[in-house]
Design a protein around this motif. Structure first.
Motif, PDB file in Angstrom:
ATOM      1  N   GLU A 194       0.831  -1.206   0.000  1.00  0.00           N
ATOM      2  CA  GLU A 194       0.000   0.000   0.000  1.00  0.00           C
ATOM      3  C   GLU A 194       0.864   1.254   0.000  1.00  0.00           C
ATOM      4  O   GLU A 194       0.547   2.241  -0.679  1.00  0.00           O
ATOM      5  CB  GLU A 194      -0.929   0.005   1.214  1.00  0.00           C
ATOM      6  CG  GLU A 194      -1.910   1.170   1.192  1.00  0.00           C
ATOM      7  CD  GLU A 194      -2.843   1.201   2.398  1.00  0.00           C
ATOM      8  OE1 GLU A 194      -3.323   2.308   2.736  1.00  0.00           O
ATOM      9  OE2 GLU A 194      -3.081   0.134   3.013  1.00  0.00           O
ATOM     10  N   HIS A 195       1.956   1.222   0.741  1.00  0.00           N
ATOM     11  CA  HIS A 195       2.886   2.355   0.777  1.00  0.00           C
ATOM     12  C   HIS A 195       3.388   2.665  -0.639  1.00  0.00           C
ATOM     13  O   HIS A 195       3.387   3.832  -1.073  1.00  0.00           O
ATOM     14  CB  HIS A 195       4.058   2.001   1.693  1.00  0.00           C
ATOM     15  CG  HIS A 195       4.953   3.136   2.061  1.00  0.00           C
ATOM     16  ND1 HIS A 195       5.783   3.772   1.157  1.00  0.00           N
ATOM     17  CD2 HIS A 195       5.168   3.753   3.255  1.00  0.00           C
ATOM     18  CE1 HIS A 195       6.466   4.713   1.770  1.00  0.00           C
ATOM     19  NE2 HIS A 195       6.110   4.732   3.051  1.00  0.00           N
ATOM     20  N   LEU A 196       3.781   1.632  -1.369  1.00  0.00           N
ATOM     21  CA  LEU A 196       4.266   1.824  -2.734  1.00  0.00           C
ATOM     22  C   LEU A 196       3.157   2.329  -3.646  1.00  0.00           C
ATOM     23  O   LEU A 196       3.395   3.175  -4.517  1.00  0.00           O
ATOM     24  CB  LEU A 196       4.851   0.508  -3.264  1.00  0.00           C
ATOM     25  CG  LEU A 196       5.456   0.530  -4.669  1.00  0.00           C
ATOM     26  CD1 LEU A 196       6.516   1.616  -4.807  1.00  0.00           C
ATOM     27  CD2 LEU A 196       6.048  -0.837  -5.008  1.00  0.00           C
ATOM     28  N   ASP A 197       1.936   1.815  -3.448  1.00  0.00           N
ATOM     29  CA  ASP A 197       0.795   2.335  -4.223  1.00  0.00           C
ATOM     30  C   ASP A 197       0.671   3.852  -4.048  1.00  0.00           C
ATOM     31  O   ASP A 197       0.466   4.585  -5.028  1.00  0.00           O
ATOM     32  CB  ASP A 197      -0.510   1.683  -3.740  1.00  0.00           C
ATOM     33  CG  ASP A 197      -0.661   0.241  -4.185  1.00  0.00           C
ATOM     34  OD1 ASP A 197       0.017  -0.167  -5.142  1.00  0.00           O
ATOM     35  OD2 ASP A 197      -1.466  -0.482  -3.555  1.00  0.00           O
ATOM     36  N   VAL A 198       0.784   4.300  -2.806  1.00  0.00           N
ATOM     37  CA  VAL A 198       0.611   5.718  -2.517  1.00  0.00           C
ATOM     38  C   VAL A 198       1.755   6.532  -3.120  1.00  0.00           C
ATOM     39  O   VAL A 198       1.530   7.558  -3.767  1.00  0.00           O
ATOM     40  CB  VAL A 198       0.518   5.958  -0.996  1.00  0.00           C
ATOM     41  CG1 VAL A 198       0.461   7.463  -0.693  1.00  0.00           C
ATOM     42  CG2 VAL A 198      -0.712   5.270  -0.422  1.00  0.00           C
ATOM     43  N   VAL A 199       2.986   6.071  -2.904  1.00  0.00           N
ATOM     44  CA  VAL A 199       4.142   6.806  -3.412  1.00  0.00           C
ATOM     45  C   VAL A 199       4.082   6.931  -4.931  1.00  0.00           C
ATOM     46  O   VAL A 199       4.246   8.016  -5.496  1.00  0.00           O
ATOM     47  CB  VAL A 199       5.449   6.126  -2.967  1.00  0.00           C
ATOM     48  CG1 VAL A 199       6.652   6.709  -3.709  1.00  0.00           C
ATOM     49  CG2 VAL A 199       5.645   6.283  -1.461  1.00  0.00           C
ATOM     50  N   GLN A 200       3.815   5.819  -5.614  1.00  0.00           N
ATOM     51  CA  GLN A 200       3.752   5.880  -7.075  1.00  0.00           C
ATOM     52  C   GLN A 200       2.548   6.680  -7.554  1.00  0.00           C
ATOM     53  O   GLN A 200       2.618   7.353  -8.586  1.00  0.00           O
ATOM     54  CB  GLN A 200       3.734   4.465  -7.652  1.00  0.00           C
ATOM     55  CG  GLN A 200       5.063   3.745  -7.467  1.00  0.00           C
ATOM     56  CD  GLN A 200       5.095   2.375  -8.105  1.00  0.00           C
ATOM     57  OE1 GLN A 200       4.132   1.607  -8.013  1.00  0.00           O
ATOM     58  NE2 GLN A 200       6.198   2.042  -8.756  1.00  0.00           N
ATOM     59  N   GLY A 201       1.470   6.631  -6.800  1.00  0.00           N
ATOM     60  CA  GLY A 201       0.319   7.457  -7.140  1.00  0.00           C
ATOM     61  C   GLY A 201       0.636   8.937  -7.022  1.00  0.00           C
ATOM     62  O   GLY A 201       0.240   9.751  -7.869  1.00  0.00           O
ATOM     63  N   LEU A 202       1.376   9.297  -5.979  1.00  0.00           N
ATOM     64  CA  LEU A 202       1.784  10.690  -5.798  1.00  0.00           C
ATOM     65  C   LEU A 202       2.748  11.127  -6.893  1.00  0.00           C
ATOM     66  O   LEU A 202       2.696  12.273  -7.360  1.00  0.00           O
ATOM     67  CB  LEU A 202       2.423  10.879  -4.418  1.00  0.00           C
ATOM     68  CG  LEU A 202       1.457  10.796  -3.226  1.00  0.00           C
ATOM     69  CD1 LEU A 202       2.225  10.711  -1.916  1.00  0.00           C
ATOM     70  CD2 LEU A 202       0.514  11.999  -3.210  1.00  0.00           C
TER      71      LEU A 202
END
Length: 446
Positions: free
Chosen positions: A154-162
């Protein structure tokens, strides 16, 4: 020549060395782990050797028994930002934990490094395995292994989304009209998940390579699932090429099963080559390295993947204590399992296991031609797409660049010069499409 025809090389910046005793070498620079001049020199030597990237490992918890480099070293993003200004082409990969960072801050920091370096940044995603880390971040308890990987996803989802907050042409900067940004191409993430709630958008535009390259070291079952689904490059360790072939085949199949192009998942084992003028010289250097290690330091190193377990309480010459498996379950699971299997299969004592792991003798010890032979053999057998090098002894990086690299270049399996400017271009990875632009122009993304 295509990426598949040429191996990749990374170099791990490890200051006084990865082991507990490396600093004892007569030529070792005692303050190397916090020496800007030392790191700058190594970075520039690696870049002269056309290495794809530099790699900085990290950990967030120490005890007095931790290895000297872990006790006293630079924070990865800080030193790599400095190195960005002292180099022009080599990639810059920082290890940062997902378990103990906020996605917005990390997305901003890595994107800043990517811009500072002109598109050369990478993120080695880790989950942190030592229980003691929790106490450094106001946490009562370290998360369980499977939960840490779920959080990392989930952390990576957020970072890449940002990182996709800004479409590539969102910055208009039209002085005549006074229009700085196209608001239709600046996007809030509005993420609400199990672990994070992050609105966005990120306050920095996309970099020349779109997004930093994702590295991961996946060897446990959870790790392999995560790495094959999300990583561009996988940092791994194995002793024999057959194990590398099996691992690489498995990870490529897993990646394909998740809808990914397996050619965009690079397998990069860590190696510690020793180069000598002759076979005898190389062997003498290996023995010199092995001679630095005491049994006390070997036991400290052995304890690391078992959550810093104290092995001094056991009989050194009794069979390796298999009951310590419980200490590896929520720590470095894959490394602990590998050690347990080695000791069990070869019926090793605790002393034998500790010394074997503290002073491993790899395939990459020999003359420049012999080391080049081994690198090429593993690569062409399908055991690796390239390698991440540790410096075995002071001066070995220079010797590798001066003697092994030219042989690999003459054989056509390694580049003579950089062909691109970004880390993605070095590794032969495709430019990531911005998710919002893809929705705007779906046919163009196909």
């Amino acid at each position: 020549m295509s990426r598949r025809d040429q191996l990749k090389l990374g170099f791990i910046l490890h200051g006084v060395g990865p082991g507990w005793s490396d600093w004892r070498h007569p030529d070792a620079q005692i303050d190397a782990s916090t020496s800007w001049s030392f790191y700058k020199h190594q970075a520039q030597v690696a870049e002269a050797g056309k290495f794809d990237f530099l790699f900085v490992a990290d950990s967030l918890f120490i005890t007095a028994g931790s290895s000297p480099h872990y006790l006293n070293r630079f924070e990865p993003l800080t030193i790599l930002s400095a190195i960005a200004g002292a180099t022009s082409r080599i990639g810059l990969v920082a290890t940062v934990t997902a378990t103990y960072t906020e996605p917005f801050n990390l997305a901003r920091q890595l994107s800043s490094l990517d811009h500072i370096s002109g598109g050369r940044a990478g993120w080695n995603v880790v989950t942190s395995w030592l229980d003691g880390t929790a106490a450094n971040f106001s946490k009562a308890k370290h998360l369980e292994h499977d939960v840490r990987y779920r959080l990392a996803g989930e952390h990576l989802d957020v970072v890449q989304g940002l990182w996709d907050s800004w479409e590539d042409d969102a910055l208009v900067a039209d002085k005549e009209t006074g229009r700085f940004v196209d608001p239709d191409k600046l996007h809030a993430l509005n993420h609400k998940g199990e672990f994070f709630q992050v609105k966005g958008p990120l306050n920095i535009k996309r970099s020349p390579q779109g997004q930093p390259v994702i590295f991961q070291a996946g060897a446990s079952e959870d790790g392999k699932t995560f790495a094959s689904g999300r990583a561009d490059a996988i940092f791994i360790s194995f002793d024999e090429p057959e194990a590398g072939v099996a691992y690489r085949s498995e990870l490529r199949a897993r990646a394909a099963g998740q809808g990914r192009n397996p050619d965009e998942v690079l397998i990069l084992p860590g190696i510690r080559p020793i180069v000598g003028e002759t076979e005898a010289d190389a062997e003498a250097k290996y023995q010199e390295l092995a001679g630095l290690t005491s049994i006390e330091n070997a036991l400290s190193a052995l304890g690391r993947p078992f959550n810093d377990h104290d092995f001094r309480v056991y009989d050194l010459d009794a069979p390796f204590p298999q009951e310590v498996a419980v200490h590896g379950t929520n720590s470095n699971q894959s490394a602990a399992e590998r050690i347990l299997k080695l000791a069990r299969d070869e019926n090793l004592t605790l002393r034998e296991t500790a010394l074997r792991l503290a002073t491993p003798r790899s395939h990459f010890v020999g003359t420049p031609s012999q080391v080049a032979d081994a690198l090429q053999r593993w690569f062409e057998a399908g055991a690796a797409d390239g390698y991440i090098l540790f410096e075995s002894l002071p001066g070995q990086l220079e010797l590798f660049v001066q003697t092994v690299v030219p042989i690999l270049q003459d054989r056509g399996v390694y580049r003579r010069d950089y062909e691109g400017a970004t880390l993605r271009e070095h590794l032969g990875l495709s430019f990531p499409e911005n998710r919002y632009a893809a929705r705007r122009h779906p046919l163009a993304a196909e």
